[in-house]
Design an enzyme around this catalytic site. Structure first.
Site, PDB file in Angstrom:
ATOM      1  N   GLY A 123     -24.280   3.687   5.917  1.00 46.24           N
ATOM      2  CA  GLY A 123     -23.773   3.563   7.281  1.00 46.24           C
ATOM      3  C   GLY A 123     -23.390   2.115   7.569  1.00 46.24           C
ATOM      4  O   GLY A 123     -23.299   1.295   6.642  1.00 46.24           O
ATOM      5  N   GLY A 167     -24.975  -0.463   8.908  1.00 45.30           N
ATOM      6  CA  GLY A 167     -25.954  -1.485   8.515  1.00 45.30           C
ATOM      7  C   GLY A 167     -25.906  -1.720   7.019  1.00 45.30           C
ATOM      8  O   GLY A 167     -25.818  -2.862   6.543  1.00 45.30           O
ATOM      9  N   ASP A 200     -23.517  10.706  12.110  1.00 45.09           N
ATOM     10  CA  ASP A 200     -23.119  10.277  13.458  1.00 45.09           C
ATOM     11  C   ASP A 200     -21.595  10.168  13.613  1.00 45.09           C
ATOM     12  O   ASP A 200     -21.095  10.143  14.726  1.00 45.09           O
ATOM     13  CB  ASP A 200     -23.743   8.914  13.788  1.00 45.09           C
ATOM     14  CG  ASP A 200     -25.256   8.914  13.640  1.00 45.09           C
ATOM     15  OD1 ASP A 200     -25.846  10.010  13.613  1.00 45.09           O
ATOM     16  OD2 ASP A 200     -25.838   7.821  13.526  1.00 45.09           O
ATOM     17  N   MET A 211     -28.699  14.761  17.318  1.00 46.22           N
ATOM     18  CA  MET A 211     -28.666  13.365  16.847  1.00 46.22           C
ATOM     19  C   MET A 211     -27.278  12.750  17.020  1.00 46.22           C
ATOM     20  O   MET A 211     -26.351  13.398  17.480  1.00 46.22           O
ATOM     21  CB  MET A 211     -29.070  13.305  15.380  1.00 46.22           C
ATOM     22  CG  MET A 211     -30.562  13.341  15.134  1.00 46.22           C
ATOM     23  SD  MET A 211     -30.887  13.118  13.362  1.00 46.22           S
ATOM     24  CE  MET A 211     -32.669  12.886  13.397  1.00 46.22           C
ATOM     25  N   GLN A 248     -30.694  18.564  10.948  1.00 48.47           N
ATOM     26  CA  GLN A 248     -29.235  18.377  10.936  1.00 48.47           C
ATOM     27  C   GLN A 248     -28.760  17.657   9.679  1.00 48.47           C
ATOM     28  O   GLN A 248     -27.625  17.778   9.263  1.00 48.47           O
ATOM     29  CB  GLN A 248     -28.805  17.560  12.169  1.00 48.47           C
ATOM     30  CG  GLN A 248     -29.003  18.306  13.449  1.00 48.47           C
ATOM     31  CD  GLN A 248     -29.082  17.379  14.649  1.00 48.47           C
ATOM     32  OE1 GLN A 248     -28.152  17.276  15.427  1.00 48.47           O
ATOM     33  NE2 GLN A 248     -30.195  16.674  14.779  1.00 48.47           N
TER      34      GLN A 248
HETATM   35  O1  F6P Z   1     -27.890   7.560  11.780  1.00 49.14           O
HETATM   36  C1  F6P Z   1     -28.327   8.818  11.365  1.00 49.14           C
HETATM   37  C2  F6P Z   1     -29.482   9.293  12.190  1.00 49.14           C
HETATM   38  O2  F6P Z   1     -29.831  10.593  11.747  1.00 49.14           O
HETATM   39  C3  F6P Z   1     -29.246   9.297  13.692  1.00 49.14           C
HETATM   40  O3  F6P Z   1     -28.432  10.346  14.148  1.00 49.14           O
HETATM   41  C4  F6P Z   1     -30.665   9.315  14.212  1.00 49.14           C
HETATM   42  O4  F6P Z   1     -30.735   8.773  15.495  1.00 49.14           O
HETATM   43  C5  F6P Z   1     -31.391   8.451  13.210  1.00 49.14           C
HETATM   44  O5  F6P Z   1     -30.609   8.456  12.026  1.00 49.14           O
HETATM   45  C6  F6P Z   1     -32.786   8.891  12.875  1.00 49.14           C
HETATM   46  O6  F6P Z   1     -33.370   7.931  12.067  1.00 49.14           O
HETATM   47  P1  F6P Z   1     -34.714   8.144  11.220  1.00 49.14           P
HETATM   48  O7  F6P Z   1     -34.361   8.981  10.035  1.00 49.14           O
HETATM   49  O8  F6P Z   1     -35.143   6.774  10.868  1.00 49.14           O
HETATM   50  O9  F6P Z   1     -35.660   8.853  12.125  1.00 49.14           O
END
Ligand code: F6P
Length: 358
Positions: free
Chosen positions: A112, A114, A137, A179, A284
């Site tokens: 992504g 980052g 996303d 998400m 998801q």
């Molecule tokens: O960026 C992908 C994502 O799935 C977002 O949609 C969600 O907010 C976040 O990552 C969840 O992050 P983690 O897997 O650290 O809980």
């Protein structure tokens, strides 16, 4: 190039294994060896490598996740110092040298915004890199869509459809939390395709009174249930986002969560109709990759190998409709948000009378 490395980093999604398969098979066909770096930037810094051959990638394209593993917060130029709390150091140079030592001449980094920001730093430090955008996303301007988005939409649509029967039986309002961070693509596309009655997006703050009046109107019209697709980062006008946790050493520190529970409670209290929250969460991101993500992953994986082999490096690649494109790594990390005025699905939803809570 005789040897390249591939790494997946950031939150996983479907389609990553298709990229890995395409990279390994395309490179092998050109006589280029492929090293897999395990667990994202952790493996890059800690030197966790694995040679990949065609035998490692047969039939992996449809599997969710990534055979290389991933990490969602480590950054190679701000890497935690071992056994020292809150101390960080730049490990880029040393990690590049370790890869060079085993003959790696270029890298393909899938991630992504980052992850690809660190990819830009690695490229600038002298290791040729091609970046491939992935995220459920769909919030990166380098590719439309990004790898993982289509399967995540499909997963959410299937889940929302399953909720409809129980919502119908019990005459309930179901608030489905979807998400996507600050970008509403996943909520809009899956909510619309699943036939949600109300769609709440982070790009446009909702009015709680409007949402409740819409719920009453739908229930009074004779429909037995209401489906609300609520983006995890949507918020009521004048209020704050609902944050589940702060991951301090992550690229994106906020982890959203809790809006569905909050909203279901408020709706039940204000309308008198029973309401229940449903958080789709990491479901998801999982399951089998759909065909669209397998195809996109393979196209971008093959394109990345061709560019590296031609010494065309320092790009993020992506797809726009049926065309593959390459752009320079951006210096800033701005998520791509939905343009509500210029999006066909948004227009169609509005035209069909679906409420956005405003
Ligand atoms: O960026 C992908 C994502 O799935 C977002 O949609 C969600 O907010 C976040 O990552 C969840 O992050 P983690 O897997 O650290 O809980």
């Amino acid at each position: 190039m005789k040897k390249i490395a591939i790494m997946t980093a950031g939150g996983d999604c479907c389609g990553l294994n298709s990229v890995i398969k395409a990279v390994v098979m395309s490179a092998t066909n050109k006589g280029i060896k492929v090293i897999g770096i395990m667990d994202g930037y952790i493996g890059f810094v800690e030197k966790r490598y694995k040679e990949l051959t065609k035998h490692d990638v047969y039939d992996i394209e449809k599997e969710g996740g990534t055979i290389l593993g991933s990490s969602n917060k480590e950054c190679p130029f701000h890497y935690p110092v071992k056994d020292k709390k809150d101390e960080y150091e730049d490990r880029v140079e040393e990690s590049i040298n370790a890869l060079r030592k085993i003959g790696v001449e270029g890298m393909i980094i899938v991630g992504g915004d980052g992850t690809l920001d660190s990819a830009r730093v690695i490229n600038e430090a002298g290791m040729p890199v091609i970046g491939i955008p992935k995220t459920i996303d769909n919030d990166m301007s380098a590719s439309d869509p990004t790898i993982g988005f289509e399967t995540a939409v499909e997963n959410s649509v299937q889940a929302i459809r399953k909720l409809k029967s129980t919502a119908y039986s019990h005459r309930r309002v179901m608030v489905v939390e979807i998400m996507g961070r600050t970008s509403g693509y996943l909520t809009l596309y899956s909510g619309f395709a699943a036939g949600a009655d109300i769609i709440l997006l982070p790009e446009q703050d909702y009015d709680l009174e409007v949402v409740c009046n819409e719920v009453k109107k739908i229930m009074e019209s004779g429909k037995r249930y209401v489906i609300i697709a609520a983006s995890e980062a949507c918020k009521e006008k004048g209020k704050e986002e609902t944050i589940a946790r702060i991951v301090t050493d992550s690229f994106e520190q906020k982890r959203y969560g809790g809006i569905a529970a909050k909203l279901a409670f408020q709706i039940e209290e204000k309308t008198g109709y029973e309401a229940r929250p449903m958080v789709l969460g990491h479901l998801q991101r999982g399951g089998e990759a759909n065909t669209a993500d397998i195809l996109l992953g393979a196209r971008l994986g093959n394109y990345a190998v061709n560019l590296l082999a031609d010494d065309k490096t320092g790009y993020i690649i992506g797809a726009k409709e049926s065309t593959l494109i390459k752009t320079r790594f951006p210096k800033t990390r701005e998520p791509r948000l939905l343009d509500l005025e210029d999006n066909d699905i948004c227009r169609a939803a509005k035209g069909m009378g679906i409420s956005f809570g405003i």
